[in-house]
Motif scaffolding. Sequence first.
Motif, short mmCIF file in Angstrom:
data_model
loop_
_atom_site.label_atom_id
_atom_site.label_comp_id
_atom_site.label_asym_id
_atom_site.label_seq_id
_atom_site.Cartn_x
_atom_site.Cartn_y
_atom_site.Cartn_z
N HIS A 1 6.43 -8.64 -1.77
CA HIS A 1 5.61 -9.50 -2.64
C HIS A 1 6.48 -9.96 -3.80
N ARG A 2 6.33 -11.19 -4.20
CA ARG A 2 7.13 -11.72 -5.31
C ARG A 2 6.43 -11.41 -6.63
N VAL A 3 7.14 -10.75 -7.53
CA VAL A 3 6.61 -10.38 -8.84
C VAL A 3 7.60 -10.79 -9.92
N ASP A 4 7.14 -10.78 -11.17
CA ASP A 4 7.99 -11.04 -12.34
C ASP A 4 8.83 -12.31 -12.17
N GLY A 5 8.18 -13.42 -11.97
CA GLY A 5 8.90 -14.68 -11.88
C GLY A 5 9.50 -14.97 -10.52
N GLY A 6 9.00 -14.38 -9.47
CA GLY A 6 9.45 -14.70 -8.12
C GLY A 6 10.44 -13.75 -7.51
N HIS A 7 10.71 -12.63 -8.15
CA HIS A 7 11.64 -11.65 -7.57
C HIS A 7 10.94 -10.87 -6.45
N PRO A 8 11.56 -10.78 -5.26
CA PRO A 8 10.94 -10.04 -4.17
C PRO A 8 10.97 -8.53 -4.44
N ARG A 9 9.87 -7.88 -4.16
CA ARG A 9 9.77 -6.43 -4.35
C ARG A 9 8.98 -5.86 -3.18
N ARG A 10 9.42 -4.72 -2.66
CA ARG A 10 8.76 -4.10 -1.51
C ARG A 10 7.73 -3.07 -1.98
N PHE A 11 6.59 -3.05 -1.27
CA PHE A 11 5.51 -2.10 -1.55
C PHE A 11 5.05 -1.49 -0.23
N GLU A 12 4.65 -0.21 -0.29
CA GLU A 12 4.07 0.46 0.87
C GLU A 12 2.57 0.59 0.66
N LEU A 13 1.79 0.14 1.64
CA LEU A 13 0.34 0.22 1.56
C LEU A 13 -0.10 1.65 1.82
N THR A 14 -0.96 2.19 0.96
CA THR A 14 -1.42 3.58 1.09
C THR A 14 -2.93 3.61 1.33
N ASP A 15 -3.43 4.81 1.62
CA ASP A 15 -4.87 4.98 1.78
C ASP A 15 -5.50 5.63 0.55
N VAL A 16 -4.79 5.61 -0.57
CA VAL A 16 -5.29 6.18 -1.82
C VAL A 16 -6.17 5.14 -2.51
N GLN A 17 -7.45 5.47 -2.67
CA GLN A 17 -8.38 4.54 -3.30
C GLN A 17 -8.40 4.77 -4.80
N LEU A 18 -8.30 3.68 -5.55
CA LEU A 18 -8.30 3.75 -7.01
C LEU A 18 -9.72 3.64 -7.54
N GLY A 19 -9.90 3.86 -8.83
CA GLY A 19 -11.21 3.84 -9.45
C GLY A 19 -11.94 2.51 -9.35
N ASP A 20 -11.22 1.41 -9.25
CA ASP A 20 -11.86 0.09 -9.16
C ASP A 20 -12.21 -0.30 -7.73
N GLY A 21 -11.99 0.60 -6.77
CA GLY A 21 -12.33 0.34 -5.37
C GLY A 21 -11.19 -0.23 -4.55
N THR A 22 -10.09 -0.62 -5.19
CA THR A 22 -8.93 -1.12 -4.45
C THR A 22 -8.09 0.06 -4.00
N TYR A 23 -7.09 -0.23 -3.17
CA TYR A 23 -6.19 0.82 -2.69
C TYR A 23 -4.83 0.62 -3.34
N ALA A 24 -4.07 1.71 -3.47
CA ALA A 24 -2.77 1.65 -4.13
C ALA A 24 -1.68 1.16 -3.18
N ALA A 25 -0.81 0.30 -3.70
CA ALA A 25 0.37 -0.13 -2.98
C ALA A 25 1.56 0.34 -3.81
N GLU A 26 2.29 1.33 -3.31
CA GLU A 26 3.40 1.96 -4.03
C GLU A 26 4.66 1.11 -3.98
N PRO A 27 5.32 0.89 -5.13
CA PRO A 27 6.58 0.16 -5.10
C PRO A 27 7.68 1.01 -4.49
N LEU A 28 8.54 0.39 -3.69
CA LEU A 28 9.65 1.09 -3.05
C LEU A 28 10.99 0.77 -3.73
N ASP A 29 11.09 -0.34 -4.41
CA ASP A 29 12.35 -0.74 -5.05
C ASP A 29 12.38 -0.35 -6.51
#
Length: 108
Positions: free
Chosen positions: A80-108
Amino acid sequence: MLQFIDVPGLVSSIVGAGILAGATATWRWMVVREAEEGEDSMPVGGVRSFRCYTLLRTAGAHGSPEQYETTWPTGTVITHRVDGGHPRRFELTDVQLGDGTYAAEPLD
């Protein structure tokens, strides 16, 4: 003279057809089972659920973490591109956060 059905030939044909049908059904069952085992996070029935992930350690336009919506299974690595278009890798997890979304952990 009256002709009779060749009973040994008929029986062997029926047995052969049964063996062929059984082998085909077993092969199909094994292929489906192997495909299901390959998808560890795939729910029963083969239907993926639509999830919203919060990309941890990111900040959107208003200072809140960025979010990513997908049907990819848990354990998938996305870019996913973050901070002005820099590519960053994330791993999708099954950890549910308080707002109902799930956590995507940064790998880089």
